[in-house]
Design a protein around this motif. Structure first.
Motif, mmCIF file in Angstrom:
data_model
loop_
_atom_site.group_PDB
_atom_site.id
_atom_site.type_symbol
_atom_site.label_atom_id
_atom_site.label_comp_id
_atom_site.label_asym_id
_atom_site.label_seq_id
_atom_site.Cartn_x
_atom_site.Cartn_y
_atom_site.Cartn_z
ATOM 1 N N ALA A 86 0.710 -0.450 0.321
ATOM 2 C CA ALA A 86 -0.160 -0.052 -0.174
ATOM 3 C C ALA A 86 0.961 0.813 -0.279
ATOM 4 N N ALA A 87 2.306 1.154 1.054
ATOM 5 C CA ALA A 87 3.479 2.193 0.609
ATOM 6 C C ALA A 87 3.371 2.545 -0.597
ATOM 7 N N ALA A 88 3.965 1.066 -1.685
ATOM 8 C CA ALA A 88 4.599 1.251 -2.588
ATOM 9 C C ALA A 88 3.798 2.098 -3.733
ATOM 10 N N PHE A 89 2.080 1.760 -3.787
ATOM 11 C CA PHE A 89 1.063 2.568 -4.689
ATOM 12 C C PHE A 89 0.777 3.803 -3.731
ATOM 13 N N LEU A 90 0.497 4.005 -2.521
ATOM 14 C CA LEU A 90 0.707 5.914 -2.135
ATOM 15 C C LEU A 90 1.406 6.713 -1.791
ATOM 16 N N LEU A 91 2.921 5.954 -2.196
ATOM 17 C CA LEU A 91 3.745 7.482 -2.064
ATOM 18 C C LEU A 91 4.939 7.270 -2.764
ATOM 19 N N MET A 220 -6.451 -1.302 -0.161
ATOM 20 C CA MET A 220 -6.087 -0.236 1.045
ATOM 21 C C MET A 220 -6.325 0.867 0.355
ATOM 22 N N ALA A 221 -5.030 0.741 -0.250
ATOM 23 C CA ALA A 221 -4.980 2.246 -1.458
ATOM 24 C C ALA A 221 -6.032 2.801 -1.427
ATOM 25 N N VAL A 222 -7.032 1.939 -2.424
ATOM 26 C CA VAL A 222 -8.008 3.086 -3.064
ATOM 27 C C VAL A 222 -9.038 3.353 -1.750
ATOM 28 N N TYR A 228 -13.779 7.789 2.313
ATOM 29 C CA TYR A 228 -13.863 7.735 3.918
ATOM 30 C C TYR A 228 -12.189 7.656 4.435
ATOM 31 N N GLY A 229 -11.227 8.051 3.769
ATOM 32 C CA GLY A 229 -9.983 8.047 4.178
ATOM 33 C C GLY A 229 -8.748 7.188 4.758
ATOM 34 N N PRO A 230 -8.065 7.423 5.418
ATOM 35 C CA PRO A 230 -7.508 5.755 5.861
ATOM 36 C C PRO A 230 -8.207 5.146 6.877
ATOM 37 N N LEU A 231 -8.348 5.648 7.549
ATOM 38 C CA LEU A 231 -9.511 4.507 8.374
ATOM 39 C C LEU A 231 -10.242 3.561 7.991
ATOM 40 N N SER A 232 -10.851 3.937 6.463
ATOM 41 C CA SER A 232 -11.777 3.009 5.963
ATOM 42 C C SER A 232 -10.469 2.042 4.944
ATOM 43 N N SER A 233 -9.080 1.992 5.730
ATOM 44 C CA SER A 233 -8.097 1.080 5.020
ATOM 45 C C SER A 233 -8.176 0.157 6.155
ATOM 46 N N LEU A 234 -8.551 0.255 7.099
ATOM 47 C CA LEU A 234 -7.619 -0.561 7.943
ATOM 48 C C LEU A 234 -9.064 -1.884 7.914
ATOM 49 N N PHE A 235 -9.846 -1.289 7.593
ATOM 50 C CA PHE A 235 -10.887 -2.799 7.486
ATOM 51 C C PHE A 235 -9.844 -3.743 7.012
ATOM 52 N N VAL A 236 -8.450 -3.461 6.257
ATOM 53 C CA VAL A 236 -7.514 -4.672 5.207
ATOM 54 C C VAL A 236 -7.305 -5.321 6.697
ATOM 55 N N LEU A 237 -6.944 -5.448 7.774
ATOM 56 C CA LEU A 237 -6.167 -5.293 8.956
ATOM 57 C C LEU A 237 -7.063 -7.202 8.641
ATOM 58 N N LEU A 238 -8.385 -6.822 8.580
ATOM 59 C CA LEU A 238 -9.226 -8.174 9.858
ATOM 60 C C LEU A 238 -8.020 -9.709 8.615
#
Length: 483
Positions: A86-91, A220-222, A228-238
């Motif tokens: 995700a970092a490779a896609f966002l940064l 996660m990047a999308v 909804y921003g960064p918080l929504s990406s935390l669903f990938v943690l599951l």
């Protein structure tokens, strides 16, 4: 790093320098204030994104209890790679590479030397993430993620699907490929594996999981760029934590396997004190041969189990026969020659041993058909049994016993060569010789296998049976060979 070979230390240092070069353009522009600065190529760096991703990866890699199992287990390497992708896609590449550093430095190290392994893991992941992010950028990934309706990564932008899948999957492939290349190189230099086998089983098994990690990172990047921003990406943690839970179950099962094997080996060692420690060394020698001939990692593990358990059938042989202080009668010899079949029956119901069972049953067969228990000839003898036969004979000849000194390694090798083609598979003998030339046979490995205080048998009498569990009549030279 003192225990790490010089060549491996040099390679680690070179990769660490390359990693520093990947981070250099970013570190030179760390802002004193303000959330955003320009990295190389004019791409903006969102420092809050970098910091949050680095913190998430760090938390994921820290040792701790798996949240679902409640057990303290090592987190599987790669469970949290989606954060890096995700970092490779966002940064930009330099910023994405920096995300890997805190987690890699703080993550759990199970084996020594810990300092060398920690530095290596950090440098390896830094270079790998930089390479993946660079490929993603070259293929237009950042623009596709922003989408035609959201130039510059405006929140709410619609990503350019399905094109975005191309740079994301390409980044996943590069991520897997670079990891495999670096892992193979360090195996050659640190573990002395032959070059032709060092990369065997590294890329193919990890390619699929890394591609899935790339898609999870893309999700996660999308979401991160969505409304909804960064918080929504935390669903990938599951799914990541579910992966951790699955690995906890695997870890528990693997520990049970080790305990089972340890108990069986200890039982054999207690019953036949003349060959104490022999089983573990045969397992080590079997691994040397298996790696040299290019067996897949799962087969190497099976050969290790086979070597360790090859004499487990002695549990079915009367103790008075194993410890008899004189020549064996023909009837007693026939009883001893049943131990491969006893061993096969003992482990028949242990599912994870699989290929090891054939080696346990047939490790006393000979290429000329004069072995036992079934008199198999040539290629009819399972490959695993031919590996263990050579490893067994080699350790039997080189190990010290309470009643004789072990032969020098060179003399044992010469005897194996002499018996190759009639008793042993020449291919396995050559593989062991190459491995010994490369890594040697350490004094710790060739230790005394029986109590030094045990008195030798009277002059002219042979010691108790089982003193050379795997050596043949030609290769052993013991008066009480099991044959």
């Amino acid at each position: 790093m003192s225990r790490t070979p010089v060549a491996a230390r040099t390679f680690i240092a070179v990769v660490a320098v390359c990693a520093a070069g990947c981070l250099g353009p970013l570190l030179a522009q760390v802002p004193l204030r303000g959330p955003v600065r320009q990295a190389t190529g004019g791409a903006p760096v969102a420092w809050h994104t970098l910091g949050l991703l680095a913190a998430l990866y760090l938390v994921g890699e820290l040792p701790g209890r798996c949240p679902f199992s409640g057990e303290r287990v090592p987190v599987r390497a790669g469970s949290f790679f989606p954060f890096l992708l995700a970092a490779a896609f966002l940064l930009p590449p330099s910023a994405a590479a920096l995300v890997a550093v805190p987690g890699a430095l703080a993550g759990r190290v199970e084996h020594r030397p810990s300092a060398a392994r920690r530095i290596w893991r950090t440098a390896q992941l830094t270079v790998t993430v930089w390479a993946a992010s660079s490929v993603y950028g070259v293929l237009g990934g950042p623009a596709a993620l922003s989408g035609p309706h959201g130039p510059g990564g405006r929140p709410g932008a619609v990503p350019d699907f399905p094109y975005l899948l191309l740079p994301a999957c390409a980044a996943g492939v590069v991520f897997s490929l670079v990891l495999a290349l670096l892992d193979g190189a360090i195996r050659v230099l640190a573990e002395h594996l032959p070059v032709r086998n060092a990369w065997h089983g590294l890329f193919a098994p990890s390619f699929g999981p890394h591609l899935v990690h790339a898609l999870a990172g893309l999700m996660m990047a999308v979401l991160w760029r969505g409304p909804y921003g960064p918080l929504s990406s935390l669903f990938v943690l599951l799914p990541m934590y579910i992966s951790c839970w699955v690995f906890a179950q695997y870890h528990r099962e693997h520990a049970a396997h080790r305990a089972t094997i340890r108990a069986l080996v200890q039982a054999v060692d207690i019953k036949d004190t003349y060959t104490r420690g022999h089983s573990e060394r045969v397992g080590r020698a079997s691994v040397l041969i298996a790696r040299e001939i290019g067996m897949a990692p799962e087969r190497v593990e099976a050969l290790r189990f086979a070597g360790i358990l090859h004499d487990v059938g002695k549990l079915g042989v009367p103790t008075r026969v194993l410890r008899k202080d004189g020549p064996l009668t023909p009837e007693e010899r026939r009883v001893i020659e049943l131990h491969p079949e006893y061993g096969h029956e003992i482990v028949r119901g242990i599912g994870f041993l699989d290929e090891a069972r054939a080696a346990i049953l047939h490790h006393h067969e000979r290429l000329d058909g004069s072995g036992y228990p079934h008199g198999l000839r040539g290629a009819h003898i399972p490959e695993s049994a031919r590996v263990v036969a050579v490893a067994d004979a080699f350790d039997a000849m080189t190990s010290n016993r309470s009643y004789r000194r072990g032969r020098p390694v060179a003399a044992a090798v010469e005897e194996l060569r002499r018996c190759a083609g009639s008793q042993f598979d020449p291919r396995m003998v050559r593989a062991l010789v190459r491995a010994l030339d490369r890594v040697g046979w350490s004094a710790a490995t060739v230790g005394v296998t029986a109590d030094e205080a045990t008195l030798p048998p009277p002059r002219g009498q042979a010691p108790a049976a089982g003193g050379a569990a795997g050596a043949g009549r030609s290769a052993d030279g013991d008066g009480r060979s099991e044959r």
